[in-house]
Design an enzyme around this catalytic site. Structure first.
Site, mmCIF file in Angstrom:
data_model
loop_
_atom_site.group_PDB
_atom_site.id
_atom_site.type_symbol
_atom_site.label_atom_id
_atom_site.label_comp_id
_atom_site.label_asym_id
_atom_site.label_seq_id
_atom_site.Cartn_x
_atom_site.Cartn_y
_atom_site.Cartn_z
ATOM 1 N N CYS A 1 0.827 -1.281 -0.006
ATOM 2 C CA CYS A 1 -0.117 0.016 0.085
ATOM 3 C C CYS A 1 0.866 1.090 0.166
ATOM 4 C CB CYS A 1 -0.724 0.040 1.387
ATOM 5 S SG CYS A 1 -2.039 -1.265 1.400
ATOM 6 N N GLY B 1 -0.353 0.585 -4.898
ATOM 7 C CA GLY B 1 -1.757 -0.290 -4.921
ATOM 8 C C GLY B 1 -2.527 0.531 -5.757
ATOM 9 N N ASN C 1 0.257 0.523 5.810
ATOM 10 C CA ASN C 1 0.988 -0.185 4.915
ATOM 11 C C ASN C 1 1.904 -1.172 5.600
ATOM 12 O OD1 ASN C 1 3.977 0.598 2.822
ATOM 13 N ND2 ASN C 1 2.572 -1.134 2.755
ATOM 14 N N GLY C 2 1.536 -2.484 5.241
ATOM 15 C CA GLY C 2 2.364 -3.540 5.809
ATOM 16 C C GLY C 2 1.455 -4.627 6.463
ATOM 17 N N TYR D 1 12.446 -3.723 -6.388
ATOM 18 C CA TYR D 1 11.304 -3.503 -7.435
ATOM 19 C C TYR D 1 10.065 -2.568 -6.969
ATOM 20 C CZ TYR D 1 6.803 -4.958 -9.526
ATOM 21 O OH TYR D 1 5.509 -4.882 -10.291
ATOM 22 N N SER E 1 10.410 -2.598 -14.873
ATOM 23 C CA SER E 1 10.987 -3.009 -13.719
ATOM 24 C C SER E 1 12.525 -3.240 -13.689
ATOM 25 C CB SER E 1 10.452 -4.420 -13.000
ATOM 26 O OG SER E 1 10.117 -5.124 -14.000
ATOM 27 N N ASP F 1 14.199 -7.340 -12.748
ATOM 28 C CA ASP F 1 14.366 -7.103 -11.346
ATOM 29 C C ASP F 1 14.289 -8.298 -10.558
ATOM 30 O OD1 ASP F 1 11.509 -6.778 -12.026
ATOM 31 O OD2 ASP F 1 11.579 -6.913 -9.636
ATOM 32 N N CYS G 1 12.712 -12.922 1.953
ATOM 33 C CA CYS G 1 11.877 -13.784 0.993
ATOM 34 C C CYS G 1 13.230 -14.518 0.197
ATOM 35 C CB CYS G 1 11.315 -12.912 -0.070
ATOM 36 S SG CYS G 1 12.225 -11.332 -0.472
HETATM 37 P P1 AMP Z 1 6.377 -13.633 -12.775
HETATM 38 O O1 AMP Z 1 7.883 -14.199 -12.567
HETATM 39 O O2 AMP Z 1 5.811 -13.707 -13.822
HETATM 40 O O3 AMP Z 1 5.626 -13.811 -11.485
HETATM 41 O O4 AMP Z 1 6.519 -11.821 -12.722
HETATM 42 C C1 AMP Z 1 7.681 -11.385 -11.866
HETATM 43 C C2 AMP Z 1 7.500 -10.089 -12.311
HETATM 44 O O5 AMP Z 1 6.737 -9.270 -11.572
HETATM 45 C C3 AMP Z 1 8.787 -9.679 -11.939
HETATM 46 O O6 AMP Z 1 9.504 -9.142 -12.957
HETATM 47 C C4 AMP Z 1 8.443 -8.093 -11.061
HETATM 48 O O7 AMP Z 1 8.743 -6.953 -11.892
HETATM 49 C C5 AMP Z 1 6.875 -8.489 -10.844
HETATM 50 N N1 AMP Z 1 6.626 -8.471 -9.224
HETATM 51 C C6 AMP Z 1 7.372 -7.950 -8.335
HETATM 52 N N2 AMP Z 1 6.626 -8.126 -7.179
HETATM 53 C C7 AMP Z 1 5.642 -9.115 -7.706
HETATM 54 C C8 AMP Z 1 5.024 -9.793 -6.539
HETATM 55 N N3 AMP Z 1 4.578 -9.550 -5.194
HETATM 56 N N4 AMP Z 1 4.202 -10.753 -7.174
HETATM 57 C C9 AMP Z 1 4.286 -10.963 -8.495
HETATM 58 N N5 AMP Z 1 5.156 -10.584 -9.396
HETATM 59 C C10 AMP Z 1 5.854 -9.340 -8.891
#
Ligand code: AMP
Length: 482
Positions: free
Chosen positions: A15, A41, A116-117, A257, A298, A361, A453
């Site tokens: 958020c 968001g 946020n969080g 990201y 990204s 990213d 993560c």
């Molecule tokens: P995918 O591997 O297809 O799930 O997509 C990954 C891409 O989505 C990455 O290149 C990121 O730019 C973006 N991304 C960043 N955070 C998230 C998230 N929490 N869930 C899914 N995709 C994300």
């Protein structure tokens, strides 16, 4: 009697929060602030305002800031104080009831909260509060803070806020509005960003500094991890002492990201950090190639850093359709797959016959990267090398980024060599944690990071069964047992 309840599965709080104290156009400022924070968001947006005399005015809606606010809602939102929120749910369903700010009238008077969080002990706190008769109006984790505050009958609102926060574990960057002040807080680990600025005679609080630039707000400082402040006619007062920055666990994925590249967090500019990530990556996984291309947006800065460091030409061969939202912010798998296909198109002439390095990213589920390799091969690229500007995502986030189920993470399911074949790439290289930390200014900045993560080392213990619908499910379970 037993009820038949269908547990509706929603994706779970990434958020953005924003607050204004002491400005005649508080709601308008908040709207523009939320525009700048829209990337945090896209599911709902809301603003609550106060003028110190009349009841709070609140306008919330599903969708983008541009869809939720218009001139009628802005003229309704009168007052010199405002708090605003944009939401992507990680705890609680995606619906209007769960949109923020959450406003209540309680023993502490009128309160409105934007969060946020993720509060990791929210379900325990909620069970305890409901056991004493609390009636909740949402299934978000954030609401527990207001109920805790309401228990402090007769105490000053500042004390009630700090008391509530002292029982709250996990990630919170918060703004709270009372009838005559704004309170703001960060959790002791400082998982999420929160910055303080000055505009004319007033103050502004925002998740990211990019929201200040737009409004010519003078940046004063980042709130420190653990810090709680109140803002009133006398200025800014610290209510809870800050923790040292080196004991913090700031979410490193904000740098990778989530945050906007034009934001600066604890002195480190996000785009500069991303460029450094690309440089580190080029040193760690060099490759003979003709072209470096980012997965926009990204991967843009990391790809730039990679190309500079490697001395390989940079091109924007993927063209992004900016009218489609971020794919992961769309709630259903169907829409996600669809968006991956329609979001990016390739300039085939740029890549035909070339050895291409694609920089992104992160790889979460792998859908995006796999589709990109397929596009490049179809367009006649001679080789496709994937470089990723963070380590493999193997573990769930319980502090506000939406990858709660490790089984949905590609790197949780497959080792790196098998990911390479799954993606059909000629080579694959992920930045390592040391390189990522260096790129984010560690150890010079003295800031501590959460990298759970990637490592599975969680700075705050969490409930093992924690997932987005935990509050909804426990409510349903109680009803079903009646
Ligand atoms: P995918 O591997 O297809 O799930 O997509 C990954 C891409 O989505 C990455 O290149 C990121 O730019 C973006 N991304 C960043 N955070 C998230 C998230 N929490 N869930 C899914 N995709 C994300």
């Amino acid at each position: 009697m037993r009820y038949q309840w269908e547990v509706r599965l929603y994706p779970g709080e990434e958020c953005g929060v924003f607050a204004v104290y002491g400005h005649p156009n508080a709601a308008t400022l908040a709207t523009y602030g939320l525009y700048a924070l829209q990337h945090r968001g896209e599911e709902s947006a809301g603003i609550a305002t106060a003028d110190g005399k009349r009841p709070f005015r609140i306008h919330r809606g599903m969708g983008l800031v541009s869809q939720v606010f218009d001139s009628a809602s802005l003229s309704f939102l009168s007052g010199q104080m405002a708090i605003g929120h944009v939401r992507y749910s990680t705890t609680g369903s995606s619906n209007l009831t769960n949109a923020q700010p959450i406003a209540v009238v309680c023993s502490q008077g009128e309160l409105a909260l934007a969060h946020n969080g993720d509060i990791v002990n929210a379900s325990d706190l909620r069970a305890r509060l409901e056991g004493r008769g609390s009636i909740f109006q949402t299934t978000t984790d954030s609401e527990v803070i207001l109920h805790l505050m309401a228990q402090r009958v007769g105490k000053p609102v500042e004390e009630a806020f700090v008391w509530a926060l002292d029982q709250t574990e996990g990630a919170y960057s918060l703004v709270l509005m009372t009838k005559d002040k704004i309170l703001a807080a960060r959790d002791p680990q400082g998982f999420r960003p929160l910055s303080l600025g000055r505009l004319d005679d007033g103050y502004v609080v925002a998740s990211e500094t990019c929201a200040f630039d737009l409004l010519h707000v003078e940046f004063l400082r980042d709130l420190a991890p653990g810090e709680v402040v109140s803002i009133d006619a006398e200025g800014v007062h610290t209510l809870r002492a800050p923790k040292p920055l080196d004991t913090a666990a700031f979410c490193i994925f904000e740098f990778v990201y989530f945050a906007r590249p034009d934001s600066t967090i604890h002195g480190v500019n996000v785009s500069q950090a991303r460029i450094q990530m690309g440089r580190e990556l080029a040193r760690l996984y060099p490759v003979e190639a003709d072209l470096v291309i980012p997965v926009p947006d990204s991967g843009n800065y990391a790809a730039l850093g990679f190309a500079e460091e490697a001395g390989i030409p940079f091109d924007l061969a993927f063209v992004r359709n900016h009218y489609i939202g971020r794919t992961f912010l769309q709630p259903t798998q169907l829409i996600r797959d669809f968006n991956v296909r329609i979001k990016l198109n390739l300039v085939q002439e740029s890549v035909r016959g070339k050895r291409v390095v694609v920089v992104d990213d992160s790889i979460v589920r792998g859908t995006t990267a796999r589709a990109r390799v397929a596009n490049l091969r179809e367009a006649g690229a001679a080789e496709v090398h994937i470089r990723v500007s963070c380590p493999p995502h193997r573990f769930a986030c319980h502090y506000g980024i939406d990858f709660p189920d490790p089984r949905s993470l590609l790197a949780n399911q497959l080792p790196v060599d098998r990911i390479q074949s799954y993606l059909n790439a000629d080579s694959l290289g992920y930045l390592d944690l040391d390189g990522l930390l260096r790129a984010c200014g560690s150890p010079q900045s003295g800031m501590g990071f959460c990298s759970a993560c990637f490592t599975g080392r969680y700075p705050v213990a969490f409930h093992q069964g924690l997932h987005k619908e935990i509050l909804e499910r426990s409510q349903l379970a109680r009803l079903a047992a009646k």
